[in-house]
Design an enzyme around this catalytic site. Structure first.
Site, mmCIF file in Angstrom:
data_model
loop_
_atom_site.group_PDB
_atom_site.id
_atom_site.type_symbol
_atom_site.label_atom_id
_atom_site.label_comp_id
_atom_site.label_asym_id
_atom_site.label_seq_id
_atom_site.Cartn_x
_atom_site.Cartn_y
_atom_site.Cartn_z
ATOM 1 N N GLU A 61 46.022 26.322 81.761
ATOM 2 C CA GLU A 61 45.260 25.178 82.283
ATOM 3 C C GLU A 61 43.769 25.517 82.398
ATOM 4 O OE1 GLU A 61 48.413 22.451 84.779
ATOM 5 O OE2 GLU A 61 47.378 24.003 85.904
ATOM 6 N N SER A 117 62.780 27.825 96.125
ATOM 7 C CA SER A 117 61.612 26.926 96.137
ATOM 8 C C SER A 117 62.019 25.478 95.858
ATOM 9 C CB SER A 117 60.569 27.375 95.100
ATOM 10 O OG SER A 117 60.955 26.954 93.795
ATOM 11 N N GLY A 129 47.972 22.776 90.846
ATOM 12 C CA GLY A 129 47.412 23.628 89.786
ATOM 13 C C GLY A 129 48.339 24.816 89.621
ATOM 14 N N ASN A 168 58.869 27.755 79.591
ATOM 15 C CA ASN A 168 60.130 27.047 79.844
ATOM 16 C C ASN A 168 60.640 26.556 78.492
ATOM 17 O OD1 ASN A 168 58.832 24.648 79.209
ATOM 18 N ND2 ASN A 168 58.714 23.915 81.305
ATOM 19 N N LYS A 173 62.920 22.689 98.977
ATOM 20 C CA LYS A 173 61.936 21.922 99.754
ATOM 21 C C LYS A 173 61.122 21.049 98.812
ATOM 22 C CE LYS A 173 59.174 23.673 103.014
ATOM 23 N NZ LYS A 173 58.377 24.735 103.689
ATOM 24 N N GLY A 197 69.182 28.503 84.410
ATOM 25 C CA GLY A 197 68.752 29.861 84.752
ATOM 26 C C GLY A 197 67.675 30.378 83.827
ATOM 27 N N THR A 204 62.550 30.226 80.784
ATOM 28 C CA THR A 204 63.204 29.622 81.955
ATOM 29 C C THR A 204 63.904 28.344 81.506
ATOM 30 O OG1 THR A 204 61.214 28.442 82.668
ATOM 31 C CG2 THR A 204 61.553 30.639 83.583
ATOM 32 N N ASP A 211 56.449 27.744 88.471
ATOM 33 C CA ASP A 211 55.370 28.499 89.126
ATOM 34 C C ASP A 211 55.962 29.510 90.112
ATOM 35 O OD1 ASP A 211 53.517 27.011 87.722
ATOM 36 O OD2 ASP A 211 53.267 25.541 89.326
HETATM 37 P P1 ATP Z 1 58.123 23.022 86.726
HETATM 38 O O1 ATP Z 1 57.379 22.510 85.514
HETATM 39 O O2 ATP Z 1 58.813 21.957 87.522
HETATM 40 O O3 ATP Z 1 57.315 23.956 87.565
HETATM 41 P P2 ATP Z 1 59.521 24.576 84.776
HETATM 42 O O4 ATP Z 1 60.076 23.563 83.830
HETATM 43 O O5 ATP Z 1 58.331 25.348 84.352
HETATM 44 O O6 ATP Z 1 59.318 23.928 86.201
HETATM 45 P P3 ATP Z 1 62.197 25.518 85.042
HETATM 46 O O7 ATP Z 1 62.647 26.204 83.818
HETATM 47 O O8 ATP Z 1 62.644 24.122 85.279
HETATM 48 O O9 ATP Z 1 60.623 25.653 85.131
HETATM 49 O O10 ATP Z 1 62.641 26.374 86.324
HETATM 50 C C1 ATP Z 1 62.161 27.676 86.550
HETATM 51 C C2 ATP Z 1 63.217 28.464 87.279
HETATM 52 O O11 ATP Z 1 63.477 27.855 88.556
HETATM 53 C C3 ATP Z 1 64.572 28.496 86.602
HETATM 54 O O12 ATP Z 1 64.602 29.450 85.563
HETATM 55 C C4 ATP Z 1 65.458 28.835 87.785
HETATM 56 O O13 ATP Z 1 65.316 30.196 88.118
HETATM 57 C C5 ATP Z 1 64.830 27.993 88.903
HETATM 58 N N1 ATP Z 1 65.437 26.638 88.961
HETATM 59 C C6 ATP Z 1 64.949 25.503 88.410
HETATM 60 N N2 ATP Z 1 65.776 24.450 88.638
HETATM 61 C C7 ATP Z 1 66.802 24.941 89.376
HETATM 62 C C8 ATP Z 1 67.998 24.384 89.941
HETATM 63 N N3 ATP Z 1 68.297 23.080 89.787
HETATM 64 N N4 ATP Z 1 68.814 25.202 90.629
HETATM 65 C C9 ATP Z 1 68.541 26.511 90.792
HETATM 66 N N5 ATP Z 1 67.434 27.104 90.286
HETATM 67 C C10 ATP Z 1 66.570 26.345 89.586
#
Ligand code: ATP
Length: 318
Positions: free
Chosen positions: A138, A300, A39, A183, A303, A233, A228, A268
């Site tokens: 959500e 994050s 969640g 995102n 892991k 980045g 994001t 998250d």
């Molecule tokens: P999810 O839905 O999986 O929670 P999201 O799509 O909402 O993720 P993203 O934009 O993919 O979010 O990622 C959030 C942030 O996490 C990025 O802006 C970056 O700071 C970090 N991040 C994500 N993927 C990577 C990566 N491959 N390497 C380094 N940092 C990452």
């Protein structure tokens, strides 16, 4: 302990099956099973707490094992949990992951869909006493709107992670957020839905800064937008009159170089860490909070899992 961060949102018990391939209609297959918390709301509360902020998570839970799991894990992580007691079952996620890492997910919103505005009203002093209130989509949209409006009226900084992309929203809701954090997929969806800009999510990261900034301004007018961009980045866009301590109205921050194990929950992680940093040092330039959240989210991904993968890493560790 009073909470500097209040996260309003969802808790799910995730049931995960790792299979060779995703099950076809009518098929019965075997998979490696595991279960754990999920969640967006819960994940973000864990992230905020591990990033150093005294945190309260506001949610709705069923009177069942899932509800007990949420309470136990919040206790373990050292954050407060205020839950509306629901007659619905606690939220669930059924997740199949194949050998290539592709997934198929079914969400049972259950109690999450029953989080009421009446309950949020009862939490007025908690929301008004926070430094930052963070929400996602959500939970029912009118409930999120009520929470952000209460916080806004009390002068509390409001952050909306407009996720998932297909959740209903309104311009009025977006404007209740001081900081909006979609995102790229959610950003494209919001642009299409609210300002009639058709843009492919895959093209967002490649846009030049001035064009991205103009789209952000078109969407929210005055608020700050943080898009994001996964492994690319983050992009930040401020209104000229509200730079939040930054010197430029828009800029990018590159992702950290990390050994990626699993990016689930990276968004998250970013949101929880961003609000934790804002709450701990409200006078710092916004770019500092973004850099910290970017580092936290990068860690994050090293892991497997979402909530369980959140690092114990605070702005003081930078
Ligand atoms: P999810 O839905 O999986 O929670 P999201 O799509 O909402 O993720 P993203 O934009 O993919 O979010 O990622 C959030 C942030 O996490 C990025 O802006 C970056 O700071 C970090 N991040 C994500 N993927 C990577 C990566 N491959 N390497 C380094 N940092 C990452």
């Amino acid at each position: 302990m009073s909470s500097s961060v209040v996260v309003v949102g969802s808790f799910n018990v995730d049931h995960v099956w790792r299979c060779e391939s995703l099950p076809a209609p009518g098929a019965t297959i075997a998979g490696r099973y595991s279960t754990g918390p999920g969640g967006k709301g819960f994940n973000q509360a864990v992230a905020a707490r591990r990033a150093g902020a005294p945190t309260t998570f506001l949610c709705a839970l069923g009177d069942d094992a899932g509800g007990a799991m949420a309470r136990g894990l919040a206790d373990q992580d050292g954050f407060a949990l205020s839950a509306e007691a629901s007659t619905e079952p606690t939220g669930t996620g059924g997740i199949y992951v194949d050998a290539r890492g592709r997934n198929t997910i079914v969400i049972g919103p259950g109690a999450n869909a029953a989080l009421s505005t009446a309950y949020i009203e009862q939490q007025r002093s908690l929301l008004g006493g926070a430094k930052v209130v963070l929400a996602q989509l959500e939970s029912p949209v009118e409930t999120i709107e009520a929470a952000l409006a209460i916080a806004r009226d009390a002068g509390v900084t409001t952050v909306l992670n407009a996720a998932p992309a297909d959740a209903p929203s309104s311009i009025g809701l977006l404007k209740l957020a001081d900081i909006l954090t979609p995102n790229e997929t959610e950003f494209a969806a919001l642009l299409g839905r609210h300002v009639g800009e058709r843009i492919d999510a895959d093209d967002v990261a490649a846009l030049d800064g001035a064009s991205l900034h103009a789209l952000c301004r078109k969407l929210v007018g005055n608020g700050t937008v943080v898009v994001t961009l996964g492994a690319v980045g983050v992009f930040v866009s401020h209104a000229e009159e509200t730079l939040r301590g930054d010197t430029q109205p828009y800029y990018r921050v590159g992702a950290e170089q990390v050994q990626v194990a699993d990016t689930t929950g990276a968004g998250d992680a970013f949101n929880g860490a961003l609000v934790a940093s804002l709450a701990q040092d409200p006078d710092a330039a916004f770019a500092r909070h973004v850099r910290f959240a970017n580092q936290f989210a990068g860690k994050s991904t090293e892991k497997e899992g979402a909530a369980v993968a959140m690092p114990h890493f605070t702005p003081a560790d930078v």
